[in-house]
Design a protein around this motif. Structure first.
Motif, PDB file in Angstrom:
ATOM      1  N   TRP A 135      27.137  40.150  24.666  1.00  0.00           N
ATOM      2  CA  TRP A 135      27.099  40.714  26.021  1.00  0.00           C
ATOM      3  C   TRP A 135      27.475  39.640  27.048  1.00  0.00           C
ATOM      4  N   ALA A 136      26.945  38.430  26.860  1.00  0.00           N
ATOM      5  CA  ALA A 136      27.276  37.319  27.755  1.00  0.00           C
ATOM      6  C   ALA A 136      28.742  36.915  27.601  1.00  0.00           C
ATOM      7  N   LEU A 137      29.248  36.961  26.379  1.00  0.00           N
ATOM      8  CA  LEU A 137      30.652  36.643  26.154  1.00  0.00           C
ATOM      9  C   LEU A 137      31.557  37.659  26.861  1.00  0.00           C
ATOM     10  N   LEU A 138      31.198  38.936  26.776  1.00  0.00           N
ATOM     11  CA  LEU A 138      31.951  39.971  27.493  1.00  0.00           C
ATOM     12  C   LEU A 138      31.909  39.714  28.996  1.00  0.00           C
ATOM     13  N   ALA A 139      30.748  39.310  29.498  1.00  0.00           N
ATOM     14  CA  ALA A 139      30.629  38.977  30.920  1.00  0.00           C
ATOM     15  C   ALA A 139      31.546  37.810  31.275  1.00  0.00           C
ATOM     16  N   GLY A 140      31.651  36.841  30.380  1.00  0.00           N
ATOM     17  CA  GLY A 140      32.545  35.712  30.603  1.00  0.00           C
ATOM     18  C   GLY A 140      34.002  36.146  30.657  1.00  0.00           C
ATOM     19  N   VAL A 141      34.396  37.040  29.772  1.00  0.00           N
ATOM     20  CA  VAL A 141      35.778  37.548  29.766  1.00  0.00           C
ATOM     21  C   VAL A 141      36.060  38.297  31.067  1.00  0.00           C
ATOM     22  N   LEU A 142      35.111  39.130  31.495  1.00  0.00           N
ATOM     23  CA  LEU A 142      35.295  39.858  32.756  1.00  0.00           C
ATOM     24  C   LEU A 142      35.367  38.893  33.943  1.00  0.00           C
ATOM     25  N   ILE A 156      26.528  51.210  34.596  1.00  0.00           N
ATOM     26  CA  ILE A 156      26.067  51.202  33.201  1.00  0.00           C
ATOM     27  C   ILE A 156      25.866  49.782  32.661  1.00  0.00           C
ATOM     28  N   PRO A 157      26.818  48.852  32.831  1.00  0.00           N
ATOM     29  CA  PRO A 157      26.563  47.496  32.328  1.00  0.00           C
ATOM     30  C   PRO A 157      25.339  46.847  32.963  1.00  0.00           C
ATOM     31  N   GLY A 158      25.118  47.098  34.247  1.00  0.00           N
ATOM     32  CA  GLY A 158      23.951  46.538  34.916  1.00  0.00           C
ATOM     33  C   GLY A 158      22.653  47.104  34.354  1.00  0.00           C
ATOM     34  N   ILE A 159      22.626  48.406  34.134  1.00  0.00           N
ATOM     35  CA  ILE A 159      21.426  49.043  33.579  1.00  0.00           C
ATOM     36  C   ILE A 159      21.165  48.523  32.171  1.00  0.00           C
ATOM     37  N   LEU A 160      22.215  48.462  31.352  1.00  0.00           N
ATOM     38  CA  LEU A 160      22.058  47.927  29.993  1.00  0.00           C
ATOM     39  C   LEU A 160      21.600  46.469  30.027  1.00  0.00           C
ATOM     40  N   SER A 161      22.125  45.699  30.966  1.00  0.00           N
ATOM     41  CA  SER A 161      21.735  44.295  31.090  1.00  0.00           C
ATOM     42  C   SER A 161      20.260  44.166  31.438  1.00  0.00           C
ATOM     43  N   LEU A 162      19.783  44.995  32.336  1.00  0.00           N
ATOM     44  CA  LEU A 162      18.374  44.946  32.719  1.00  0.00           C
ATOM     45  C   LEU A 162      17.465  45.342  31.559  1.00  0.00           C
ATOM     46  N   VAL A 163      17.877  46.344  30.793  1.00  0.00           N
ATOM     47  CA  VAL A 163      17.092  46.755  29.623  1.00  0.00           C
ATOM     48  C   VAL A 163      17.101  45.648  28.568  1.00  0.00           C
ATOM     49  N   LEU A 164      18.262  45.036  28.350  1.00  0.00           N
ATOM     50  CA  LEU A 164      18.335  43.908  27.408  1.00  0.00           C
ATOM     51  C   LEU A 164      17.476  42.738  27.877  1.00  0.00           C
ATOM     52  N   TRP A 165      17.486  42.477  29.162  1.00  0.00           N
ATOM     53  CA  TRP A 165      16.676  41.403  29.737  1.00  0.00           C
ATOM     54  C   TRP A 165      15.197  41.657  29.457  1.00  0.00           C
ATOM     55  N   ALA A 214      29.308  44.785  37.857  1.00  0.00           N
ATOM     56  CA  ALA A 214      28.951  44.907  36.445  1.00  0.00           C
ATOM     57  C   ALA A 214      28.567  43.551  35.857  1.00  0.00           C
ATOM     58  N   VAL A 215      29.327  42.535  36.168  1.00  0.00           N
ATOM     59  CA  VAL A 215      29.144  41.210  35.563  1.00  0.00           C
ATOM     60  C   VAL A 215      27.883  40.502  36.052  1.00  0.00           C
ATOM     61  N   ALA A 216      27.513  40.741  37.287  1.00  0.00           N
ATOM     62  CA  ALA A 216      26.418  39.979  37.902  1.00  0.00           C
ATOM     63  C   ALA A 216      25.147  39.965  37.060  1.00  0.00           C
ATOM     64  N   LEU A 217      24.807  41.058  36.452  1.00  0.00           N
ATOM     65  CA  LEU A 217      23.568  41.137  35.668  1.00  0.00           C
ATOM     66  C   LEU A 217      23.773  40.876  34.177  1.00  0.00           C
ATOM     67  N   MET A 218      25.012  40.828  33.741  1.00  0.00           N
ATOM     68  CA  MET A 218      25.275  40.718  32.298  1.00  0.00           C
ATOM     69  C   MET A 218      24.865  39.375  31.703  1.00  0.00           C
ATOM     70  N   PHE A 219      24.715  38.347  32.525  1.00  0.00           N
ATOM     71  CA  PHE A 219      24.303  37.038  32.029  1.00  0.00           C
ATOM     72  C   PHE A 219      22.782  36.893  31.919  1.00  0.00           C
ATOM     73  N   PHE A 220      22.019  37.778  32.575  1.00  0.00           N
ATOM     74  CA  PHE A 220      20.565  37.651  32.616  1.00  0.00           C
ATOM     75  C   PHE A 220      19.907  37.662  31.236  1.00  0.00           C
ATOM     76  N   PRO A 221      20.261  38.581  30.330  1.00  0.00           N
ATOM     77  CA  PRO A 221      19.596  38.567  29.019  1.00  0.00           C
ATOM     78  C   PRO A 221      19.822  37.262  28.259  1.00  0.00           C
ATOM     79  N   TYR A 222      21.050  36.745  28.290  1.00  0.00           N
ATOM     80  CA  TYR A 222      21.358  35.490  27.612  1.00  0.00           C
ATOM     81  C   TYR A 222      20.577  34.340  28.230  1.00  0.00           C
ATOM     82  N   CYS A 223      20.534  34.343  29.551  1.00  0.00           N
ATOM     83  CA  CYS A 223      19.799  33.297  30.259  1.00  0.00           C
ATOM     84  C   CYS A 223      18.319  33.343  29.890  1.00  0.00           C
ATOM     85  N   GLN A 224      17.751  34.545  29.815  1.00  0.00           N
ATOM     86  CA  GLN A 224      16.348  34.673  29.413  1.00  0.00           C
ATOM     87  C   GLN A 224      16.159  34.207  27.980  1.00  0.00           C
TER      88      GLN A 224
END
Length: 165
Positions: free
Chosen positions: A12-19, A141-150, A63-73
């Motif tokens: 998920w974080a890698l996808l955020a990096g690509v975006l 959707i990516p933000g919601i999924l990111s928050l749930v993953l977090w 979309a990307v703003a929250l995608m790094f949160f789960p990895y960071c956690q």
């Protein structure tokens, strides 16, 4: 932490990096077009920037703003205030960490709930980007999924704390 969850969070974080790289690329191209347009105007011509650049960047960043949160956690790379906690006993530090993990879970789920309502509202209102006309709701959707993953990562960390005691 289950390996499968770690794999999902890393991907998920890698996808955020690509975006993020796509955002940088679009910004670079648009900036170069702006510079080229200044030069072209000296000769009576013009160079157009990317049509819909602002729409693309705004929606993709949302979309990307929250995608790094789960990895960071997962990596415990979040901001921690250790200046005063270092002076506490190990037991109090562990209690504080558990409280913070519970609060993180609650916050992430709270934000996911409200983002879901925002997505539903954007869908019902047919909200779209002004230039490209892309509907806004899929970019929630990516933000919601990111928050749930977090929240899931924080819950796994809380579980690990309980089982290690």
């Amino acid at each position: 932490m289950p390996k499968k969850l770690d794999w999902i969070v890393s991907g998920w974080a890698l996808l955020a990096g690509v975006l993020t790289l796509l955002i940088v690329l679009a910004t670079t191209i648009n900036t170069a077009a702006f510079g080229a347009d200044k030069i072209a105007r000296l000769f009576g011509a013009n160079v157009a920037g990317l049509a819909g650049y602002e729409d693309f960047v705004r929606l993709t960043i949302s979309a990307v703003a929250l995608m790094f949160f789960p990895y960071c956690q997962r990596r415990k790379g979040h901001v921690a205030v250790d200046l005063f906690a270092d002076h506490f006993s190990v037991q109090i530090q562990q209690i504080l960490e558990k409280i913070i993990l519970v609060l993180t879970i609650l916050l992430a789920l709270f934000l996911a709930y409200w983002m879901s309502l925002g997505m539903i509202s954007a869908y019902q209102d047919f909200a779209s980007s002004p230039i490209l006309g892309w509907p806004n709701w899929p970019f929630y959707i990516p933000g919601i999924l990111s928050l749930v993953l977090w929240a899931l990562v924080a819950a796994m960390q809380l579980r690990e704390k309980r089982t290690s005691e």
